[in-house]
Design an enzyme around this catalytic site. Structure first.
Site, PDB file in Angstrom:
ATOM      1  N   ILE A 179      46.875  31.405  13.439  1.00 53.10           N
ATOM      2  CA  ILE A 179      46.441  31.416  12.047  1.00 53.10           C
ATOM      3  C   ILE A 179      46.214  32.844  11.560  1.00 53.10           C
ATOM      4  CG2 ILE A 179      45.442  29.103  11.973  1.00 53.10           C
ATOM      5  CD1 ILE A 179      42.705  30.436  12.556  1.00 53.10           C
ATOM      6  N   LYS A 220      41.972  40.082  15.032  1.00 55.15           N
ATOM      7  CA  LYS A 220      42.348  40.865  16.208  1.00 55.15           C
ATOM      8  C   LYS A 220      42.827  42.267  15.825  1.00 55.15           C
ATOM      9  CE  LYS A 220      41.222  38.012  19.468  1.00 55.15           C
ATOM     10  NZ  LYS A 220      40.071  38.327  20.348  1.00 55.15           N
ATOM     11  N   PRO A 254      43.845  34.277   9.773  1.00 56.97           N
ATOM     12  CA  PRO A 254      42.550  34.905  10.015  1.00 56.97           C
ATOM     13  C   PRO A 254      42.395  35.441  11.440  1.00 56.97           C
ATOM     14  CG  PRO A 254      42.242  32.866   8.800  1.00 56.97           C
ATOM     15  CD  PRO A 254      43.682  32.905   9.229  1.00 56.97           C
ATOM     16  N   TYR A 255      43.002  34.774  12.408  1.00 58.32           N
ATOM     17  CA  TYR A 255      42.953  35.264  13.790  1.00 58.32           C
ATOM     18  C   TYR A 255      43.735  36.565  13.921  1.00 58.32           C
ATOM     19  CZ  TYR A 255      43.557  35.312  18.882  1.00 58.32           C
ATOM     20  OH  TYR A 255      43.574  35.673  20.216  1.00 58.32           O
ATOM     21  N   VAL A 256      44.914  36.621  13.303  1.00 59.60           N
ATOM     22  CA  VAL A 256      45.719  37.846  13.324  1.00 59.60           C
ATOM     23  C   VAL A 256      44.933  38.992  12.692  1.00 59.60           C
ATOM     24  CG1 VAL A 256      47.846  38.924  12.512  1.00 59.60           C
ATOM     25  CG2 VAL A 256      47.889  36.560  13.321  1.00 59.60           C
TER      26      VAL A 256
END
Length: 244
Positions: free
Chosen positions: A145, A152, A147-149
């Site tokens: 997703i 990180k 937001p995860y990208v």
């Protein structure tokens, strides 16, 4: 101090670090799993303390760092490994609550840890080493997703900023850019969508999932004096996914 230590990479790191002589403070939200891990390490002759807590809660993180200092006298190293994400919902279909969770666990969690850990390392006068778990998603879109990208990428930014700010105190700060690893979280995703496993390794030069201990070994090296001239780094542990 190892966060996200109730399973996967964190638990593998705790076992490895303890076997190599480190005293470990393991933390995650699941107290029972932590206590079992700490007992296992002590039964093997290692030193371990289990302290349940949530990295998104600053008071919990302060309490965990305090326990480390109380139990072992200081804090020389930290593996800020706790993270959360999921696969593949389009950005405009992703709920705001999912965004909040991804940013809280992955970014605020590292922020909270650094704010509590770094002053202890400065005060000790011994320096220290911190390793933050980022991801291939910290370099490019991976199918996770959005937001995860984004989160990180932010972990990598915090890592570089902290490395620059605390080098004068002999504190090294690095990040692991971790590829697809056979963790509990990923296994749950594969159960829901078995086709994801092939997609996760399709880009890799070594077309397989990492074992958690393979990531833990890289963290152990960065935390050790063997990596004494490495700071501000983004070290890929991804089977070559970022090489092509």
């Amino acid at each position: 101090m190892i966060t996200g230590a109730s399973s996967g990479i964190g638990a593998a790191a705790a076992r490895l670090f303890a076997a190599e002589g480190a005293a470990v403070v393991v933390t995650a939200r699941r107290a029972e799993a932590l206590e079992k891990l700490a007992a296992e390490i002590r039964a093997e002759g290692g030193r371990a303390e289990a302290v349940a807590g949530d990295v998104t809660v600053r008071a919990d993180v302060d309490r965990i760092v305090d326990r480390a200092v109380t139990a072992f006298g200081t804090l020389d190293g930290a593996f800020n490994n706790a993270g959360w994400g999921t696969m593949g919902t389009l950005l405009h279909l992703t709920d705001d609550a999912v965004y909040d969770q991804a940013m809280d666990v992955n970014v605020r969690g590292v922020w909270n840890c650094l704010k509590a850990q770094l002053p202890v390392m400065i005060e000790s006068g011994r320096g220290g080493s911190v390793v933050n778990t980022s991801s291939n998603a910290g370099s490019f879109a991976t199918g996770a997703i959005a937001p995860y990208v984004a989160a990180k990428h932010a972990v990598l930014g915090l890592t570089r900023a902290a490395a620059a700010e605390y080098g004068a105190h002999d504190i090294r700060v690095n990040a692991l850019m971790v590829g697809a690893t056979r963790t509990e979280l990923l296994e749950q995703a594969f159960e829901a969508a078995p086709e994801l496993e092939a997609a996760c390794v399709a880009r890799a030069v070594q077309p397989r999932l990492a074992a958690p201990v393979e990531v833990a070994r890289a963290a152990a090296w960065l935390l050790s004096d063997q990596a004494s001239f490495v700071t501000g780094g983004a070290i890929p542990v991804d089977g070559g996914s970022s090489a092509i």
